[in-house]
Design a protein around this motif. Structure first.
Motif, PDB file in Angstrom:
ATOM      1  N   HIS A  64       1.032  -1.118  -0.048  1.00 46.12           N
ATOM      2  CA  HIS A  64       0.091   0.111   0.136  1.00 46.12           C
ATOM      3  C   HIS A  64       0.916   1.215  -0.005  1.00 46.12           C
ATOM      4  CE1 HIS A  64       0.679  -0.855   4.319  1.00 46.12           C
ATOM      5  NE2 HIS A  64       0.396   0.446   4.594  1.00 46.12           N
ATOM      6  N   ASP A  68       6.003   4.176   4.888  1.00 40.48           N
ATOM      7  CA  ASP A  68       6.982   3.320   5.618  1.00 40.48           C
ATOM      8  C   ASP A  68       6.676   1.844   4.927  1.00 40.48           C
ATOM      9  OD1 ASP A  68       3.877   3.163   6.510  1.00 40.48           O
ATOM     10  OD2 ASP A  68       4.654   1.649   7.969  1.00 40.48           O
ATOM     11  N   HIS A  69       6.211   2.006   3.646  1.00 37.20           N
ATOM     12  CA  HIS A  69       5.892   0.710   2.917  1.00 37.20           C
ATOM     13  C   HIS A  69       6.403   0.802   1.547  1.00 37.20           C
ATOM     14  CE1 HIS A  69       3.732  -1.849   5.838  1.00 37.20           C
ATOM     15  NE2 HIS A  69       3.477  -0.494   6.374  1.00 37.20           N
ATOM     16  N   ASP A 155      -0.179  -4.068   6.000  1.00 38.70           N
ATOM     17  CA  ASP A 155      -0.890  -3.658   7.277  1.00 38.70           C
ATOM     18  C   ASP A 155      -2.240  -3.975   7.140  1.00 38.70           C
ATOM     19  OD1 ASP A 155       1.735  -2.511   7.952  1.00 38.70           O
ATOM     20  OD2 ASP A 155       1.064  -0.381   7.651  1.00 38.70           O
ATOM     21  N   HIS A 375       6.705  -5.349  11.541  1.00 40.16           N
ATOM     22  CA  HIS A 375       6.057  -4.108  11.761  1.00 40.16           C
ATOM     23  C   HIS A 375       5.390  -4.148  13.302  1.00 40.16           C
ATOM     24  CE1 HIS A 375       3.383  -0.806  10.681  1.00 40.16           C
ATOM     25  NE2 HIS A 375       3.875  -0.827   9.359  1.00 40.16           N
TER      26      HIS A 375
HETATM   27 ZN    ZN Z   1       2.921   0.558   8.109  1.00 40.66          ZN
END
Ligand code: ZN
Ligand code: ZN
Length: 402
Positions: A64, A68-69, A155, A375
């Motif tokens: 996504h 942070d990805h 996530d 994560h």
């Molecule tokens: Zn994340």
């Protein structure tokens, strides 16, 4: 087959996972570290064949569009293809065009995937399935290779717009998993009370009805929450205003690419501070409004123009905490300015991440033989959750052969 966690085994964000078979090698997510992480430690990561050296990677799959990805995408060697959901790519491209150091030309080159449609690369089959998260068009990935089934959740949560459907999705597509790579954000935040997006919407409606002028401070791409605020505003017969053409474009993309009426933002109106429409401004003064704002000087100016309003803060409260490493001055300034001009403050936010109970539920439904937490700041909590599968705690850079 080898599974390696390059980053994100003991922190929230900055996720990078590798899966390597006899003939293929893929990476799942290539995220930047969140401000709360100890950035000095691993700031300049390199992965041989992916970000440096001779290209030796068949694809980087992005679950996504959260930074942070996907944030380190520009480090990926140009010969290595990057894949992302189609609508997620459109949204991310808009974001990259907006930000100062954006690289939209690289994002334009991303390949896209679709829910339920497998991509076959040599001996690996990758099937994306849509998942409930605070990012729109987010996916989990089912990887099938060498007779094994691996599920990377990305996530996820089960309390957003598609939350109720999630157990059935896992049941249908992700049973009998050999290795479950699962996020555990909430394991270190389990004291936080989590409301559903639906509950958030109910509370938003009360607040928007009870207050003439309402600002909503929210991430520009947190589409599920924005949909709740939008619907509450329309039901309250007030105009739903966005601050600029960037936010307008994001909501247009969602409207044009979704069949659900929940994501139809066609009644949004744009404020556009520098070229604003006087008539709309007067109407807002007169009749009230609900307006989406975010960090930045323009929002600060607009908040000043409408004193004695209500500011709904719909982001993580850590950004406002001066003692937290993630403290964000720009965000904090807007909240401060609102208070200075007599506006009320109300926190109304829900997490993008699964509760401990829902994490356990996924481990159970998938019947995972092996579980690798990522994560999360507290992977060891998995060992105390009475989960049937074997919990494998890896350090960054460590791998496991399955
Ligand atoms: Zn994340
Ligand atoms: Zn995310």
């Amino acid at each position: 087959m080898k599974i390696k966690i390059h980053r994100g085994s003991h922190q929230i964000g900055g996720s990078i996972t590798e899966i390597k078979t006899e003939s293929a090698r893929i990476i799942i997510d290539i995220g930047s570290e969140l401000p709360s992480a100890d950035t000095k430690k691993v700031a300049n990561f390199e992965i041989e064949g992916v970000t440096a050296g001779v290209p030796d990677c068949d694809g980087v799959f992005i679950t996504h569009y959260h930074g942070d990805h996907v944030g380190e995408f520009e480090k990926v060697l140009p010969e290595v293809p990057i894949y992302m959901g189609e609508v997620a790519k459109k949204i991310y491209l808009t974001l990259q065009r907006k930000i100062k150091r954006g690289k939209p030309d690289i994002v334009e080159m991303f390949k896209t995937f679709e829910a339920g449609k497998p991509i076959i690369i040599k001996d690996i089959k990758i099937t994306p399935y849509m998942i409930d998260h605070s990012a729109f068009d987010a996916y989990m990935l089912l990887i099938e290779a060498e007779g094994k089934r691996i599920l990377h959740t990305g996530d996820f949560r089960m309390h957003g717009a598609r939350g109720r459907k999630m157990p059935a999705v896992f049941e249908k597509y992700a049973k009998n998993i050999d290795v479950l790579i699962i996020e555990g954000t909430m394991l270190s935040r389990s004291g936080e009370k989590v409301m559903t997006e639906h509950e958030l919407g109910r509370k938003a409606k009360e607040l928007i009805q009870d207050n003439k002028s309402v600002f909503v401070f929210c991430s520009s791409t947190n589409i599920d929450s924005i949909a709740q605020f939008y619907s509450a505003t329309i039901q309250s017969k007030k105009p739903f205003i966005v601050i600029d053409d960037y936010q307008q474009e994001i909501l247009k993309i969602v409207t044009n690419n979704s069949r659900s009426s929940l994501y139809d933002f066609s009644k949004q109106k744009i404020y556009a501070y520098s070229t604003r429409n006087k008539k709309l401004h007067e109407y807002m003064k007169d009749r009230g409004f609900c307006m989406l704002i975010r960090a930045g000087k323009i929002s600060e100016k607009v908040v000043k123009e409408f004193p004695n309003s209500l500011l709904i803060y719909s982001m993580w409260e850590g950004y406002l905490n001066k003692n937290h490493t993630a403290f964000n001055e720009s965000i904090s300034n807007i909240v401060g300015t609102a208070k200075e001009v007599g506006s009320k403050y109300q926190y109304l936010h829900t997490s993008g991440h699964a509760t401990v109970d829902d994490i356990k539920k996924v481990c159970e439904i998938t019947n995972a033989k092996m579980i690798i937490p990522i994560h999360t700041e507290a992977p060891e909590v998995f060992t105390k959750m009475s989960i049937a599968g074997e919990i494998v705690l890896l350090k960054d850079g460590e791998g496991v052969t399955v």
